[in-house]
Design a protein around this motif. Sequence first.
Motif, PDB file in Angstrom:
ATOM      1  N   UNK A  58      58.603 -13.117  71.463  1.00 37.35           N
ATOM      2  CA  UNK A  58      58.761 -12.775  70.057  1.00 37.35           C
ATOM      3  C   UNK A  58      57.519 -11.998  69.645  1.00 37.35           C
ATOM      4  N   UNK A  59      57.722 -10.804  69.090  1.00 35.40           N
ATOM      5  CA  UNK A  59      56.611  -9.968  68.634  1.00 35.40           C
ATOM      6  C   UNK A  59      56.801  -9.638  67.173  1.00 35.40           C
ATOM      7  N   UNK A  60      55.725  -9.716  66.398  1.00 35.65           N
ATOM      8  CA  UNK A  60      55.821  -9.473  64.971  1.00 35.65           C
ATOM      9  C   UNK A  60      54.716  -8.575  64.454  1.00 35.65           C
ATOM     10  N   UNK A  61      55.049  -7.814  63.404  1.00 35.43           N
ATOM     11  CA  UNK A  61      54.081  -6.979  62.692  1.00 35.43           C
ATOM     12  C   UNK A  61      54.117  -7.360  61.218  1.00 35.43           C
ATOM     13  N   UNK A  62      52.947  -7.552  60.623  1.00 33.83           N
ATOM     14  CA  UNK A  62      52.831  -7.943  59.226  1.00 33.83           C
ATOM     15  C   UNK A  62      51.825  -7.006  58.554  1.00 33.83           C
ATOM     16  N   UNK A  63      52.205  -6.468  57.395  1.00 34.86           N
ATOM     17  CA  UNK A  63      51.316  -5.543  56.694  1.00 34.86           C
ATOM     18  C   UNK A  63      51.350  -5.822  55.202  1.00 34.86           C
ATOM     19  N   UNK A  64      50.170  -5.722  54.568  1.00 29.67           N
ATOM     20  CA  UNK A  64      50.112  -5.892  53.124  1.00 29.67           C
ATOM     21  C   UNK A  64      50.847  -4.738  52.449  1.00 29.67           C
ATOM     22  N   UNK A  65      51.334  -4.995  51.230  1.00 28.96           N
ATOM     23  CA  UNK A  65      52.084  -3.985  50.490  1.00 28.96           C
ATOM     24  C   UNK A  65      51.908  -4.241  49.008  1.00 28.96           C
ATOM     25  N   UNK A  66      52.257  -3.251  48.204  1.00 29.66           N
ATOM     26  CA  UNK A  66      52.225  -3.425  46.763  1.00 29.66           C
ATOM     27  C   UNK A  66      50.822  -3.673  46.235  1.00 29.66           C
TER      28      UNK A  66
END
Length: 259
Positions: A58-66
């Motif tokens: 399982x690979x994930x990408x998380x990025x701040x937004x707004x």
Amino acid sequence: MAHSGRRIFISAITALLAIPASAAEIQHRTEYRVALAGLPIARAAFLTQIEDDHSYKIAGDINSAGLADLVTTISAKTSVTGVVRNDRLQALKYSLYYKSGKKARVYEVSYRNGDIISATTTPPPKRPKNWIDVTPRDMRSVLDPISGLVFTGDTNVCSQTLPIFDGETRMDLVLSPKGDEDFSTDGFKGKAVVCSVRFVPRSGYKKGRKDIDYLSKSNRMEIWFAKSDAANVYAPVYVRIPTEYGMVTITAVKYGSVG
């Protein structure tokens, strides 16, 4: 919010993941929207790959937004590899690369039969005097924060305690039943099982930390689990995390197979 506080929320986000649709080789993608008090603060996407030999990644990408980007840019990459054994996903290696502004840190954990055999943080952090160390006992029978929240369809999902280690903090998530709710998103429409969650910090944190104390005293944390149509498993589709700054919500906006 302090660096360690943001990392705890990243760990909560990584607890939401794509789910396997069968034991055969398949890919499943899940996308999430993260909001604070209704305002978007991050987005995340996870891809699960299950191979014919019952191994998984399982690979994930998380990025701040707004609005969060107006304060500082936060990004993370996380992955877990393991095997499907006795109808459970059992991790072998878990990693989290976390960057806040110009500061970056890497957490790596290795498992054997559910026990942690190594856990490293790069660069090594400086610990305060009131730091509660993770003990060898805390390293036994531990789940990673990603695949630890996938359950077979005959599991009583909301009647168990989940011993989670996110690379730094060892915590228990004590689940209890709270009924069900309608939930729909791209790839799913139906009932979600609602679990009330009690957050119990065990070790790997600074004693007296306000965000930890606040969450451990709250009775408003929830995780909603939806059952996959393609397999006999439950996985999270919605999470509520109370904070001093407002309610953090993590909502699946896509929940489906891509292969």
